[in-house]
Design a protein around this motif. Structure first.
Motif, PDB file in Angstrom:
ATOM      1  N   LEU A   1       0.812  -1.216   0.000  1.00  0.00           N
ATOM      2  CA  LEU A   1       0.000   0.000   0.000  1.00  0.00           C
ATOM      3  C   LEU A   1       0.849   1.271   0.000  1.00  0.00           C
ATOM      4  O   LEU A   1       0.399   2.319  -0.433  1.00  0.00           O
ATOM      5  CB  LEU A   1      -0.935   0.009   1.213  1.00  0.00           C
ATOM      6  N   HIS A   2       2.060   1.178   0.539  1.00  0.00           N
ATOM      7  CA  HIS A   2       2.965   2.336   0.610  1.00  0.00           C
ATOM      8  C   HIS A   2       2.272   3.512   1.301  1.00  0.00           C
ATOM      9  O   HIS A   2       2.358   4.652   0.858  1.00  0.00           O
ATOM     10  CB  HIS A   2       3.413   2.776  -0.792  1.00  0.00           C
ATOM     11  N   ASP A   3       1.608   3.249   2.389  1.00  0.00           N
ATOM     12  CA  ASP A   3       0.813   4.290   3.046  1.00  0.00           C
ATOM     13  C   ASP A   3       1.476   4.782   4.320  1.00  0.00           C
ATOM     14  O   ASP A   3       2.563   4.354   4.697  1.00  0.00           O
ATOM     15  CB  ASP A   3      -0.602   3.782   3.335  1.00  0.00           C
ATOM     16  N   LYS A   4       0.796   5.713   4.994  1.00  0.00           N
ATOM     17  CA  LYS A   4       1.357   6.321   6.207  1.00  0.00           C
ATOM     18  C   LYS A   4       1.527   5.304   7.331  1.00  0.00           C
ATOM     19  O   LYS A   4       2.438   5.430   8.142  1.00  0.00           O
ATOM     20  CB  LYS A   4       0.490   7.494   6.658  1.00  0.00           C
ATOM     21  N   GLY A   5       0.657   4.292   7.394  1.00  0.00           N
ATOM     22  CA  GLY A   5       0.799   3.268   8.437  1.00  0.00           C
ATOM     23  C   GLY A   5       2.118   2.530   8.327  1.00  0.00           C
ATOM     24  O   GLY A   5       2.804   2.286   9.328  1.00  0.00           O
ATOM     25  N   MET A   6       2.496   2.184   7.110  1.00  0.00           N
ATOM     26  CA  MET A   6       3.774   1.512   6.894  1.00  0.00           C
ATOM     27  C   MET A   6       4.934   2.458   7.183  1.00  0.00           C
ATOM     28  O   MET A   6       5.946   2.051   7.775  1.00  0.00           O
ATOM     29  CB  MET A   6       3.859   1.001   5.454  1.00  0.00           C
ATOM     30  N   SER A   7       4.789   3.721   6.790  1.00  0.00           N
ATOM     31  CA  SER A   7       5.846   4.703   7.054  1.00  0.00           C
ATOM     32  C   SER A   7       6.080   4.872   8.550  1.00  0.00           C
ATOM     33  O   SER A   7       7.225   4.961   9.001  1.00  0.00           O
ATOM     34  CB  SER A   7       5.472   6.057   6.429  1.00  0.00           C
ATOM     35  N   ILE A   8       5.008   4.906   9.316  1.00  0.00           N
ATOM     36  CA  ILE A   8       5.124   5.044  10.776  1.00  0.00           C
ATOM     37  C   ILE A   8       5.854   3.842  11.365  1.00  0.00           C
ATOM     38  O   ILE A   8       6.750   3.991  12.202  1.00  0.00           O
ATOM     39  CB  ILE A   8       3.729   5.228  11.408  1.00  0.00           C
TER      40      ILE A   8
END
Length: 199
Positions: free
Chosen positions: A125-132
């Motif tokens: 997904l490359h989303d903010k959840g993964m970034s966090i």
């Protein structure tokens, strides 16, 4: 005539953008930029999502059973002063600190070390959840292996991954949650190349 009118309107905007990108590059990576400057006990972190990596799984020797799968690859580059590296990390990297520092001095390079950390995940997904999650793991790594007292993160301004109100809210919790100073800088639009792109 029409082209010239549009060009006259566009040039000042382009020059402002180009100046901002050039100034930001000098502040971050120039001879006197924060990436090269020594002292201060801070750690710079560059993060950028890479392309998905495709790999082939062979469950059986027949090609009919082969399947392709994708994984997300996120390189993170941690840069810090050699004096802020704990002995456990020198041992883990199998590098003799004295020799490393003398070689850097002979080459007229700052006493810095850069460590590449690769995160590989099935999450595409490359989303903010993964970034966090990636950043929290990186912060824990920094606290475990370094004496850094402040973290400076450099990234592009992708809204889905880094530059959103949700991420800013999370960033504000870092000092209290991890007991370390924290700041995040975004590259100028269309000028987000960093060390992660070399990995």
């Amino acid at each position: 005539k029409d082209f010239f009118k549009k060009w006259v309107l566009y040039v000042p905007i382009f020059l402002i953008h180009a100046f901002t990108a050039s100034f930001q590059f000098r502040q971050l990576g120039g001879d006197n930029g924060i990436i090269r400057e020594e002292g201060g006990h801070y750690v710079t972190v560059s993060i950028d999502y890479s392309e998905n990596w495709t790999h082939t799984l062979a469950f059986e020797h027949q090609s009919a059973y082969w399947s392709r799968s994708n994984s997300t690859v996120v390189p993170v580059i941690v840069c810090l002063d050699t004096c802020d590296v704990k002995d456990s990390l020198w041992r883990m990297m199998d590098i003799e600190r004295g020799q490393f520092e003398s070689e850097r001095k002979m080459a007229n390079l700052p006493l810095k070390i850069q460590v590449a950390i690769g995160f590989i995940s099935e999450d595409k997904l490359h989303d903010k959840g993964m970034s966090i999650q990636i950043m929290e793991d990186t912060i824990l790594w920094i606290k475990k292996f370094t004496k850094g007292k402040s973290i400076i993160v450099l990234s592009d301004g992708c809204r889905a991954q880094f530059k959103s109100c949700h991420m800013v809210g999370w960033m504000s919790t870092i000092p209290q949650k991890f007991g370390i100073r924290f700041q995040w800088h975004f590259h100028c639009s269309c000028h987000g190349k960093c060390l992660c792109d070399c990995v």
